[in-house]
Design a protein around this motif. Structure first.
Motif, PDB file in Angstrom:
ATOM      1  N   ILE A  26       1.285  -0.914  -0.066  1.00 40.84           N
ATOM      2  CA  ILE A  26      -0.214  -0.103   0.251  1.00 40.84           C
ATOM      3  C   ILE A  26       0.684   1.191   0.327  1.00 40.84           C
ATOM      4  CG2 ILE A  26      -1.475   1.386   1.551  1.00 40.84           C
ATOM      5  CD1 ILE A  26      -3.285  -1.129   1.758  1.00 40.84           C
ATOM      6  N   LYS A  29       1.902   1.502  -3.305  1.00 39.57           N
ATOM      7  CA  LYS A  29       1.225   2.461  -4.217  1.00 39.57           C
ATOM      8  C   LYS A  29       1.214   4.355  -4.138  1.00 39.57           C
ATOM      9  CE  LYS A  29      -1.487  -1.219  -5.654  1.00 39.57           C
ATOM     10  NZ  LYS A  29      -3.119  -1.388  -4.912  1.00 39.57           N
ATOM     11  N   GLN A 121      -6.708   4.454  -0.686  1.00 38.13           N
ATOM     12  CA  GLN A 121      -6.682   2.681  -0.087  1.00 38.13           C
ATOM     13  C   GLN A 121      -6.971   2.629   1.377  1.00 38.13           C
ATOM     14  OE1 GLN A 121      -2.623   1.202  -1.963  1.00 38.13           O
ATOM     15  NE2 GLN A 121      -2.366   3.254  -1.381  1.00 38.13           N
TER      16      GLN A 121
END
Ligand SMILES: Cc1cc2nc3c(=O)[nH]c(=O)nc-3n(C[C@H](O)[C@H](O)[C@H](O)COP(=O)(O)O)c2cc1C
Length: 177
Positions: A26, A29, A121
């Motif tokens: 995560i 990203k 996210q």
């Protein structure tokens, strides 16, 4: 997936983190989102050090707590340290000619991309500008001559309540001509 306006409404500074750990994918990203941010002359004067490590994160947190500030970071599992890298020659010449700090603007934009990618996210963040830069460089092996510009605390919020935004009115900050 929400639309952009929902996303920017959802993003807020989180100062109360749960115990939940963060998947490094995560964070990767988030860095990818920062990587594609715009910058003056496409200079990209930045690098990112991700700390997502139960041994190191508490030590990083301590460097953020000068003058009794940012105590909440003790509970924060991950951090992204944003370092200023040398801008391209053309961006430096342009900045001098126009008396503009392009690198600071660029780093702010990359950071905005990063925190919005986190929010997208489900990850909460807090941008932190107050920290002990010397201790941090030693701990993370960042060369002395470089500037750490920001640290982004990242983790999962202890509650999912979103605060109302406290902002100036649109009329007070804008002119339409
Ligand atoms: C450059 C910068 C430095 C900041 N430094 C800190 C900080 O050291 N500690 C902190 O708790 N929040 C810090 N913040 C978060 C701001 O206080 C916050 O973004 C602002 O009050 C608006 O609230 P919101 O992010 O919840 O919408 C910083 C934000 C920016 C952009």
């Amino acid at each position: 997936m929400e639309n952009f306006f929902e996303l920017i409404a959802k993003r807020e500074s989180c100062r109360d983190y749960s115990e939940k750990q963060v998947d490094t994918e995560i964070l990767r990203k988030c860095i990818e989102a920062a990587r594609i941010a715009p910058s003056a002359c496409n200079s990209q004067p930045w690098s990112f050090t991700v700390v997502n490590n139960s041994g190191l994160s508490p030590k990083v947190a301590k460097c953020l707590q000068e003058l009794g500030m940012n105590k909440f970071t003790d509970k924060c599992p991950a951090f992204v340290v944003v370092t200023e890298e040398e801008a391209t020659l053309i961006a430096r010449i342009g900045g001098k000619a126009k008396n503009q700090e392009y690198a600071s603007i660029d780093i702010g934009l990359a950071t905005a991309h990063l925190v919005l990618a986190a929010a997208e996210q489900g990850l909460s963040t807090c941008i932190i500008g107050m920290f002990n830069e010397r201790q941090r460089k030693e701990m993370l092996d960042i060369p002395k001559q470089k500037r750490i510009r920001l640290v982004i605390a990242a983790g999962y919020a202890a509650t999912d309540k979103i605060r109302e935004k406290n902002r100036k009115n649109l009329e007070d900050i804008s002119r339409f001509m």
